[in-house]
Design a protein around this motif. Structure first.
Motif, mmCIF file in Angstrom:
data_model
loop_
_atom_site.group_PDB
_atom_site.id
_atom_site.type_symbol
_atom_site.label_atom_id
_atom_site.label_comp_id
_atom_site.label_asym_id
_atom_site.label_seq_id
_atom_site.Cartn_x
_atom_site.Cartn_y
_atom_site.Cartn_z
ATOM 1 N N PRO A 69 0.824 -1.206 0.000
ATOM 2 C CA PRO A 69 0.000 0.000 0.000
ATOM 3 C C PRO A 69 0.855 1.252 0.000
ATOM 4 O O PRO A 69 1.973 1.266 0.513
ATOM 5 C CB PRO A 69 -0.815 -0.126 1.288
ATOM 6 C CG PRO A 69 -0.024 -1.043 2.157
ATOM 7 C CD PRO A 69 0.645 -2.000 1.212
ATOM 8 N N THR A 70 0.332 2.313 -0.569
ATOM 9 C CA THR A 70 1.037 3.580 -0.567
ATOM 10 C C THR A 70 1.084 4.155 0.838
ATOM 11 O O THR A 70 0.322 3.751 1.730
ATOM 12 C CB THR A 70 0.333 4.586 -1.488
ATOM 13 O OG1 THR A 70 -0.978 4.870 -0.954
ATOM 14 C CG2 THR A 70 0.200 4.030 -2.912
ATOM 15 N N VAL A 75 -1.523 5.757 6.066
ATOM 16 C CA VAL A 75 -1.952 6.864 6.925
ATOM 17 C C VAL A 75 -3.466 6.861 7.082
ATOM 18 O O VAL A 75 -3.998 7.001 8.189
ATOM 19 C CB VAL A 75 -1.463 8.210 6.351
ATOM 20 C CG1 VAL A 75 -2.124 9.373 7.099
ATOM 21 C CG2 VAL A 75 0.047 8.314 6.462
ATOM 22 N N ALA A 76 -4.186 6.669 5.978
ATOM 23 C CA ALA A 76 -5.646 6.687 6.036
ATOM 24 C C ALA A 76 -6.184 5.579 6.928
ATOM 25 O O ALA A 76 -7.116 5.797 7.723
ATOM 26 C CB ALA A 76 -6.222 6.565 4.626
ATOM 27 N N LEU A 147 6.519 2.910 6.894
ATOM 28 C CA LEU A 147 6.257 4.346 6.914
ATOM 29 C C LEU A 147 7.034 5.053 8.015
ATOM 30 O O LEU A 147 7.627 6.108 7.796
ATOM 31 C CB LEU A 147 4.757 4.575 7.088
ATOM 32 C CG LEU A 147 4.272 6.023 7.056
ATOM 33 C CD1 LEU A 147 4.471 6.621 5.672
ATOM 34 C CD2 LEU A 147 2.803 6.103 7.470
ATOM 35 N N ALA A 148 7.017 4.481 9.228
ATOM 36 C CA ALA A 148 7.660 5.132 10.372
ATOM 37 C C ALA A 148 9.031 4.546 10.677
ATOM 38 O O ALA A 148 9.516 4.665 11.806
ATOM 39 C CB ALA A 148 6.757 5.039 11.602
ATOM 40 N N ALA A 149 9.672 3.927 9.695
ATOM 41 C CA ALA A 149 11.002 3.345 9.920
ATOM 42 C C ALA A 149 12.019 4.381 10.403
ATOM 43 O O ALA A 149 12.841 4.077 11.273
ATOM 44 C CB ALA A 149 11.496 2.640 8.659
ATOM 45 N N THR A 349 -2.587 -9.101 5.055
ATOM 46 C CA THR A 349 -1.864 -8.077 5.804
ATOM 47 C C THR A 349 -1.684 -6.826 4.963
ATOM 48 O O THR A 349 -1.137 -6.875 3.867
ATOM 49 C CB THR A 349 -0.505 -8.605 6.274
ATOM 50 O OG1 THR A 349 -0.725 -9.715 7.166
ATOM 51 C CG2 THR A 349 0.277 -7.527 7.013
ATOM 52 N N HIS A 350 -2.161 -5.718 5.465
ATOM 53 C CA HIS A 350 -2.024 -4.417 4.814
ATOM 54 C C HIS A 350 -0.670 -3.808 5.154
ATOM 55 O O HIS A 350 0.074 -3.372 4.279
ATOM 56 C CB HIS A 350 -3.167 -3.512 5.282
ATOM 57 C CG HIS A 350 -3.258 -2.194 4.600
ATOM 58 N ND1 HIS A 350 -2.576 -1.076 5.035
ATOM 59 C CD2 HIS A 350 -3.969 -1.797 3.508
ATOM 60 C CE1 HIS A 350 -2.865 -0.052 4.249
ATOM 61 N NE2 HIS A 350 -3.709 -0.462 3.321
ATOM 62 N N HIS A 351 -0.335 -3.810 6.447
ATOM 63 C CA HIS A 351 0.979 -3.374 6.912
ATOM 64 C C HIS A 351 1.159 -3.884 8.335
ATOM 65 O O HIS A 351 0.250 -4.488 8.909
ATOM 66 C CB HIS A 351 1.135 -1.844 6.845
ATOM 67 C CG HIS A 351 0.207 -1.076 7.740
ATOM 68 N ND1 HIS A 351 -1.096 -0.760 7.385
ATOM 69 C CD2 HIS A 351 0.377 -0.539 8.987
ATOM 70 C CE1 HIS A 351 -1.671 -0.081 8.349
ATOM 71 N NE2 HIS A 351 -0.802 0.054 9.355
ATOM 72 N N THR A 352 2.317 -3.690 8.884
ATOM 73 C CA THR A 352 2.595 -4.091 10.262
ATOM 74 C C THR A 352 2.940 -2.860 11.093
ATOM 75 O O THR A 352 3.251 -1.798 10.559
ATOM 76 C CB THR A 352 3.773 -5.083 10.339
ATOM 77 O OG1 THR A 352 4.965 -4.426 9.865
ATOM 78 C CG2 THR A 352 3.512 -6.306 9.491
#
Length: 361
Positions: A69-70, A75-76, A147-149, A349-352
């Motif tokens: 995902p982008t 974020v959304a 994203l928050a790496a 899984t969308h993200h972790t």
């Protein structure tokens, strides 16, 4: 070799798994790097979490990502999840969210570092620690990956701890409703029930995402689950709250806010002989797109009857009727049985994310 900047990215690791005739034997693993320390690295693979001692790593490198995902999509969804689990005490650092709920659950008591904190990263982390210190709480930060790496790298440098990875999983509502209906009708596996399996929050007693979130998947024929009626109410009953309190180690006033302060929310109740035996919670947030599932719980006396899937099916129907198109939940990655159930229902899984814990001072 790998660096902290690689956390949250897809990597391949060739590791030494043995010796034969004086030569090393290798095995390759592919997945998302969720943790890197001086002694171990941890991968989120398609088969589950894999922890590899650094001493066994022959070679490791970052590889191109699969379709992911982008940043805007992550974020959304994180914003929708925050709406679905609203902490009563809130603050902001630019776009970052600061949340507190009397220590009840991890996500309602952690910072969400997405977007621009309106100051340098080091100063933002300092401000997070001051905000929680003023409340007399330990500082927690939830870091969606990758994203928050960069935030994770800053926390690593400061010695922050890491709780086990949590999967944020999604499913289209039509597919979810169909799959859960098939399961409780017996056309798929009808032998398991979620034990509170969407682990959207951390257990305040254990300090980790809900340890009670497991699947009772032992063999056994359903015993009346197919005839159970799921009642959806706009407010939870006292019995519902008692089950939630038992699972979460209490129910302070802030918890009631977290559970109920959502415009669109439903509390699922399943009774057997006048006794509440299964519960669940659904919310619709994210501008009406997302059905959030949480607190799916079946008491031991009523497990192996497909009740968790019936609860999910009923909540999915309610969400769809209100215009939602997709569902999401959060589950600890090491909870392999729960992940397997959700996979059967159509979740991917969308993200972790990792929950990071400030060191004691």
């Amino acid at each position: 070799m790998l660096r902290q900047q690689d956390v949250g990215h897809r990597i391949v690791v060739r590791r030494i798994v043995g010796i034969r005739e004086g030569r090393p034997l290798f095995s390759d693993a592919l997945g998302e790097l969720v943790e890197l320390s001086e002694t171990h690295l941890t991968l989120a693979t398609a088969q589950g979490q894999l922890r590899v001692p650094v001493a066994q790593v022959h070679r490791a490198k970052r590889v191109p990502p699969t379709r992911r995902p982008t940043a805007a999509a992550v974020v959304a969804l994180e914003r929708a999840a925050d709406e679905a689990w609203p902490a009563p005490t809130r603050g902001r650092l630019g776009d970052w969210l600061l949340r507190s709920a009397e220590g009840w659950t991890g996500r309602a008591n952690s910072a969400l570092p997405i977007g621009d904190p309106d100051r340098p990263l080091a100063a933002a982390v300092d401000a997070v620690q001051r905000w929680y210190a003023e409340l007399g709480q330990p500082a927690l930060v939830n870091t969606p990956l990758p994203l928050a790496a960069p935030v994770g790298a800053e926390l690593d440098a400061r010695g922050w701890g890491t709780r086990p990875p949590t999967l944020v999983q999604t499913a289209p509502l039509p597919r979810l409703a169909s799959a859960s209906a098939d399961e409780h009708c017996g056309t798929a596996t009808d032998q398991g029930d979620a034990r509170g399996a969407p682990t959207d929050t951390a257990d305040p007693a254990s300090g980790t995402p809900d340890a009670a979130a497991r699947i009772d998947a032992a063999a056994g024929a359903p015993a009346g689950g197919s005839s159970a009626v799921v009642d959806l109410a706009a407010t939870p009953s006292d019995e519902w709250l008692a089950i939630a309190a038992g699972r979460k180690g209490g129910l302070p006033e802030a918890a009631r806010h977290v559970l109920s302060a959502v415009d669109q929310v439903r509390f699922a109740h399943v009774y057997a002989d006048g006794t509440l035996v299964a519960i669940g919670r659904g919310t619709v947030t994210g501008q009406g797109r997302w059905l959030g599932l949480s607190l799916i719980e079946v008491l031991p006396v009523a497990r192996r009857q497909g009740l968790a899937r019936r609860v999910i099916n009923e909540l999915a129907g309610w969400g769809a009727s209100g215009g939602a198109t997709h569902a999401f939940l959060q589950v600890e990655q090491r909870n392999e049985a729960a992940v397997a159930l959700y996979q059967r229902l159509g979740f991917v899984t969308h993200h972790t994310y990792l929950t990071r814990v400030a060191p004691d001072r």
